[in-house]
Design an enzyme around this catalytic site. Sequence first.
Site, PDB file in Angstrom:
ATOM      1  N   SER A 143      20.372  16.556  -4.449  1.00 46.11           N
ATOM      2  CA  SER A 143      18.934  16.317  -4.334  1.00 46.11           C
ATOM      3  C   SER A 143      18.470  15.089  -5.093  1.00 46.11           C
ATOM      4  O   SER A 143      17.280  14.782  -5.095  1.00 46.11           O
ATOM      5  CB  SER A 143      18.147  17.538  -4.839  1.00 46.11           C
ATOM      6  OG  SER A 143      18.405  18.658  -4.029  1.00 46.11           O
ATOM      7  N   SER A 325      13.712  12.352  -7.172  1.00 48.85           N
ATOM      8  CA  SER A 325      14.587  13.240  -6.413  1.00 48.85           C
ATOM      9  C   SER A 325      14.234  13.147  -4.925  1.00 48.85           C
ATOM     10  O   SER A 325      13.284  12.461  -4.532  1.00 48.85           O
ATOM     11  CB  SER A 325      14.443  14.678  -6.911  1.00 48.85           C
ATOM     12  OG  SER A 325      13.105  15.127  -6.757  1.00 48.85           O
ATOM     13  N   TYR A 326      14.983  13.872  -4.112  1.00 44.65           N
ATOM     14  CA  TYR A 326      14.813  13.809  -2.656  1.00 44.65           C
ATOM     15  C   TYR A 326      13.363  14.123  -2.287  1.00 44.65           C
ATOM     16  O   TYR A 326      12.825  15.172  -2.674  1.00 44.65           O
ATOM     17  CB  TYR A 326      15.760  14.804  -1.989  1.00 44.65           C
ATOM     18  CG  TYR A 326      15.809  14.668  -0.485  1.00 44.65           C
ATOM     19  CD1 TYR A 326      16.249  13.499   0.116  1.00 44.65           C
ATOM     20  CD2 TYR A 326      15.423  15.715   0.335  1.00 44.65           C
ATOM     21  CE1 TYR A 326      16.300  13.374   1.485  1.00 44.65           C
ATOM     22  CE2 TYR A 326      15.467  15.604   1.709  1.00 44.65           C
ATOM     23  CZ  TYR A 326      15.907  14.436   2.283  1.00 44.65           C
ATOM     24  OH  TYR A 326      15.951  14.309   3.650  1.00 44.65           O
ATOM     25  N   PRO A 327      12.690  13.221  -1.543  1.00 47.97           N
ATOM     26  CA  PRO A 327      11.239  13.372  -1.340  1.00 47.97           C
ATOM     27  C   PRO A 327      10.828  14.254  -0.168  1.00 47.97           C
ATOM     28  O   PRO A 327       9.643  14.391   0.094  1.00 47.97           O
ATOM     29  CB  PRO A 327      10.788  11.928  -1.105  1.00 47.97           C
ATOM     30  CG  PRO A 327      11.958  11.287  -0.424  1.00 47.97           C
ATOM     31  CD  PRO A 327      13.180  11.930  -1.017  1.00 47.97           C
TER      32      PRO A 327
END
Length: 845
Positions: A143, A325-327
């Site tokens: 992530s 982090s992963y949006p």
Amino acid sequence: MVAEKPMLADSIAKLLSDGKASKRKGWNNACSVSEYNGDFMGQRAYFKVTSTCGHVMSVDFPQKYNNWEKTDPSELYSAPIEKIEANPKMKMNDYLASEAKNADYLVLWLDCDKEGENICFESAMRKPARGEFMDVVYRAHFSAITEKDIKAAMRNLGRPNKNEALAVDARQELDLRVGCSFTRFQTKYFQGKYGDLDSSVISFGPCQTPTLAFCVTRHDQIVQFKPEPYWVIQTTFEDSEKTAMRAEWERGRIFDREVAGMFLERIKKAGGATVVDVSTKKSAKERPQALNTVELMRVASASLGLSPATTMHVAESLYTHGYISYPRTETTSYPANFDLKGTLMQQTGDKVWGKIASQVLSDGINKPRGGDDKGDHPPITPMRAGGAVLGGDSARVYEYVVRHFIATLMRNCTYDVTTVKLACGEEEFSFLGRQLIDPGFTVAFPWAGVDEDERAPNVKKGQKLGLKSAEIVSRETSPPGYLTESELITLMEKHGIGTDASIPVHINTICQRNYVTEVGSVIVREVLTGKECELVLPTMRAELETQLNLISKGEADYLAVKNHALEQFRRKFVFFVQNVTRVDSLFVSFTTLTEAGKPFSRCGKCRRFMKLVESRPARLYCSNCHDAYPVPSGRDGSLKTLGDKQCPLDGFDLLYWQGIGGKLARSYAICPFCASNPPFEGMKNGDGCDHCSHPGCPQSYISSGLCGCTAPGCEGVLCLDPQSTGKWRFACNRCPAVITAYEGAKKMKLKESECEECGAREVAVTLKDESKFAGCLFCAPEAKDQVNLNHAHLTAEQQQRQASGLRGRGRGRGGRGRGGGRGRGGGRGRGAPLMSKYVCGNSET
């Protein structure tokens, strides 16, 4: 190992190899390959890390179903579909296969969502060198692009989830069949009847149309709203120290002016008020939950002025560079093992919010509010400090992500609310005041702070107050405002329209296609009035998403869900087609094609003048034959008739279109009928005469072609511009390359003979002084200074050879010309390369 984006692949390779990976460019010129030695499954291994560029494959109908004129839209519900390369120019399938040659294992580093899972199976289509297929395919789950996360993902590899990939397959097929069927039918029907719709495509989408319906509903509420006058009484009281305070009348609005006047007289007669109650209650503003995608888009739209599409583009860039982090996540709850303290400590050195982060660490981290764990990705959080190095929109989005994260770890904002109730004769008034106790999280979120402009007056129960003023104020009711992007995102999330990844796309689509206008309003209202109203209501898509989620969890059968949904949409499509004539009564403000436009050129069928309808999509309409022919838009250039010239195939008057940009602009002759009904293999819809291979047409590339294009890699033909008299130019029919020659000459004509040195056709030129030139523009010494190759897109080597004036015989490539038709001279096509002494670099001296 395969990542989803080139930059992501570079970062993963760098982290896993501890910066020792070597990097080279992939042969498809879109991806890179990083290579290093390391350990895998307890043994030494040689790693290659590359990427896709998003989806490798997409779904489409076979070519014969993509002709709008020959395919009934209802056939699209049963037509076969096929997986095709999403971007054929990248040759991603062949590229991945070549890089995976002799590989023993495949590790997929695609984004950890359903779309990423689907790309997993697209990337793993080729069988490995040895071993069972899925036994050697692994999936990394991560992530954030940090050393800790990436190395942890490598130590805990899983397997691709086939069920999640099937859910995406089902959605793609449904969206294709349903969207194309409705779009084709609506577009052909409405554009065939009305001339001023100002929309090139009238599309339908299972998510796009309900999104538009939200906008239309609010628009109708505003338009249909009738303001109504009302009156309120505003009073100001004062204590013995002459401290004024404005109180609110408990009756609020009065919709009768005389009644309001009666109450005003009562208040004035009373002359003052008595404090009947003073109460104080503690209130709190809750700190925010952990940040998910929808909340990020909503805040960015409302507070930062960024569209959802821009927000996600910026957020993805921050993610790939390791800042956040992963949006793309729906989760608003931190995992139990999330390092809140370590993430917060990274921000203590920032000049703007570093002190706030340090204070939170000093006071102690508060347990975050509970949220929803959707099982996809952790919430959006900062992954490393970056406030000092980022700029523009990236800095603004990053700052919000950091502030939101800090705010989730702080105390609630608490304040006292004091309510003072007054009695003025028989009328009641009240006053509210707020006093801050603890700012809590609003230190990080200053825009969410408590408004202390009006504090509670220092009065006691039973105290008498004097009436300073009392008056009637006239007002009127007002309609709701138009939906903001932030409000629209909230509605879409509430009703399950789209995903965190697709919400920006749907909003962007209805704006770009000009649907938030009368066209979209009329269509949505008509659909709403019939049995098929579920097409624009959010419930149908929400129910479908629920079924797709069951597929992804393995709780529903892929084929059963897909076929059931497809049959539902097919029935609604049939009903819509049968009842579409009802729309005519709603299109009273639009001009029919018969009434629109002005006479422009003759129809080849009836020889009567067709009308040019300039609103999008630009087209010629024959009111006698009832046929419409798309033409290039006048907004992008100028369109005129090409004298009295006609197409030798169909008798339609030829047109001439010239784009914006002067002598370097794209320009060509075009036959309206041939552009809609390509007569030769290799021609596409919309192509002009410079793509036609008819040997008897003066405008075809066979007749007007000088030679092959000069631009490296281009297989086009340089064609004489039929309207360039005095400023003679040859423009490529495929790319922007342009050659000008003999500016100011009175006449220029292409001869049948070809240059023995380079294979280009010779020309005959008549100059202003009536002197003449005949020969090759590129090889004849006297023509050298008359030809301008500045915009011929030559390579540096070609330019050097041109400047040096090298002569000599070249061999060229020969072969077929553009469109597959053969040229003159024993099969040497017009697509043969130009003057090999410049282009091929194989001059003989």
